[in-house]
Design an enzyme around this catalytic site. Structure first.
Site, short mmCIF file in Angstrom:
data_model
loop_
_atom_site.label_atom_id
_atom_site.label_comp_id
_atom_site.label_asym_id
_atom_site.label_seq_id
_atom_site.Cartn_x
_atom_site.Cartn_y
_atom_site.Cartn_z
CB CYS A 81 -1.62 46.14 -74.49
SG CYS A 81 -0.31 46.80 -75.45
CG HIS A 95 -0.21 43.94 -70.83
ND1 HIS A 95 -0.38 44.85 -71.81
CD2 HIS A 95 0.29 44.34 -69.94
CE1 HIS A 95 0.27 45.69 -71.53
NE2 HIS A 95 0.58 45.55 -70.26
#
Length: 459
Positions: free
Chosen positions: A85, A155
């Site tokens: 990610c 993130h």
């Protein structure tokens, strides 16, 4: 010439079942308007290459995503910048290899944990995240008059100093970390890191629906006088595996986090597809459709319950199943309907295209290319050289694709395993050519060494 194809070929080569074969070189209609388009960039989380109908998926219904492909261009050789990610999102926002930013070539761990030496060092200094000294695509677009928003997963740092509002976004709604319970909105360690702008919140509802609702709300607040950039990074279908009717299932520990089934996974993807349909519906309702560029992609290959087609391995590796992902671009009046491109492309190419289309200025050279312009110029397919490196603990994955040849190195402690594949004849990476092509291996390893020396972070 239109040709019938088998389901095996659809999964293997990414040829759409619902779409007719078209000339990949004639992808863009001539641009006729000087008006800058709105831009909606939708990113799935851990979606496998074979998890979408137009990429040959047999068991998940994705009519909205398939519709985008029918209205635009679908790439068969599109790569994520990383197999996890955080690094892919870093490359997307900066348009540059994530290795140029310290500590972000591995996903930031739950609760703000660094997972390899550089990331651990930065975490100890409270510096683990995307520095505001980096110029993001949101800053670039905001600088030329775009309204900007992110509704979904960030993130790129838990600390307040890394908040999306300090990276050029006017509005932020979503989780700060990598994975979150879809109903209780806690991470696997019980932490709660859900934010609206700068304020921690505890919303109620299914995560995918919440992200969609906020995206629709942002679109509804826009006017035709100002263009907008909307980044919608869904958490689906990342673990935990919760379908829209699974509110009673709250993970109790890390082991529970990855319990699920292909059936539940399918429901998660279908829920996301419905959300995308609602976003497209709001664009139409507000009269934005004809002047909106829509991009759909995934941040990396699929994980436990995903279908990566016939591509090998999956998330976390540099094999094709870990880094080759779906990518679809729709732009009414600009991109020829139903186009399929076999051109090699990568996440950071989207950044270069968006900046040019919006008329934004880039303060640093992009590592990606303007892939939309390349197709518009009708150059045909051309050779690319792309690099990957992913570190976690004592393990380091490296890969380089040069034309159709791909070299992979999996270094784990003192042990290194190497591979060489010819993707033109072996997209499934079944035949390791390492022993037969020592000169090519040497050349590719030399390219990797040169690249690694060039992208060292400054911090």
């Amino acid at each position: 010439m239109n040709q019938p194809i088998s389901r095996r070929d659809a999964l293997k080569y990414g040829t759409a079942l619902p779409l007719l074969m078209t000339n990949p070189n004639l992808c863009l209609a001539k641009m006729k308007s000087d008006s800058r388009p709105n831009i909606v960039l939708i990113m799935a989380d851990d979606l496998g290459y074979g998890d979408v109908g137009c990429y040959g998926c047999p068991d998940i219904r994705t009519p909205e995503i398939d519709g985008l492909a029918q209205q635009g261009i679908r790439f068969t050789q599109y790569y994520a910048n990383a197999s996890e990610c955080t690094p892919t999102r870093t490359a997307l926002l900066t348009g540059r290899y994530q290795q140029r930013v310290g500590g972000l070539e591995c996903a930031i761990g739950t609760g703000n944990v660094g997972r390899y030496d550089d990331a651990i060092r930065l975490r100890e200094q409270n510096q683990l995240g995307l520095p505001t000294s980096e110029t993001t695509i949101a800053k670039m677009l905001k600088g030329v008059g775009y309204s900007t928003a992110i509704t979904g997963k960030w993130h790129l740092g838990y600390d307040e100093k890394f908040n999306p509002l300090d990276h050029g976004f006017d509005y932020f709604f979503g989780p700060l970390g990598g994975g979150m319970d879809y109903f209780h909105h806690t991470e696997s360690d019980g932490g709660h890191h859900f934010v609206k702008n700068r304020t921690p919140i505890k919303p109620k509802g299914y995560m995918t629906d919440l992200i969609t609702d906020e995206a629709i709300g942002f679109i509804g607040r826009q006017t035709k006088e100002n263009p907008f950039f909307l980044y919608v990074p869904y958490t689906a279908p990342h673990s935990p595996y919760h379908g829209p009717s699974d509110a009673h299932q709250q993970p109790k520990n890390e082991d529970d986090w990855n319990i699920g089934s292909r059936e539940t996974y399918a429901k998660m993807v279908e829920s996301m597809d419905k959300g995308i349909g609602r976003i497209l519906g709001e664009l139409k309702k507000q009269g934005f459709t004809d002047n909106t560029l829509v991009i759909f992609c995934s941040d990396n290959g699929g994980a436990k319950y995903a279908n990566n087609g016939l591509l090998s391995k999956g998330k976390g590796t540099c094999f094709e199943g870990g880094i080759r992902v779906p990518c679809i671009i729709s732009w009414p009046g600009k991109i020829t309907y139903g186009t399929i491109s076999n051109q090699t492309a990568i996440t950071m190419d989207l950044t270069a295209s968006i900046a040019r289309i919006a008329g934004a200025r880039q303060p640093k050279p992009f590592d990606g290319i303007d892939i939309i312009k390349e197709i518009e110029m009708n150059r045909g397919e051309f050779k690319r050289t792309l690099f990957w490196r992913k570190r976690r603990g004592e393990q380091t994955w490296r890969a380089v694709r040069d034309g159709d040849m791909k070299y992979i190195s999996d270094q784990n402690g003192d042990k290194t395993t190497e591979y060489l594949f010819d993707l033109s004849t072996d997209p499934e990476e079944k035949t390791n050519l390492l022993a037969r092509s020592k000169t090519k291996v040497w050349d590719l390893k030399s390219l990797l060494r040169t690249w690694e020396a060039e992208v060292k972070p400054s911090q």
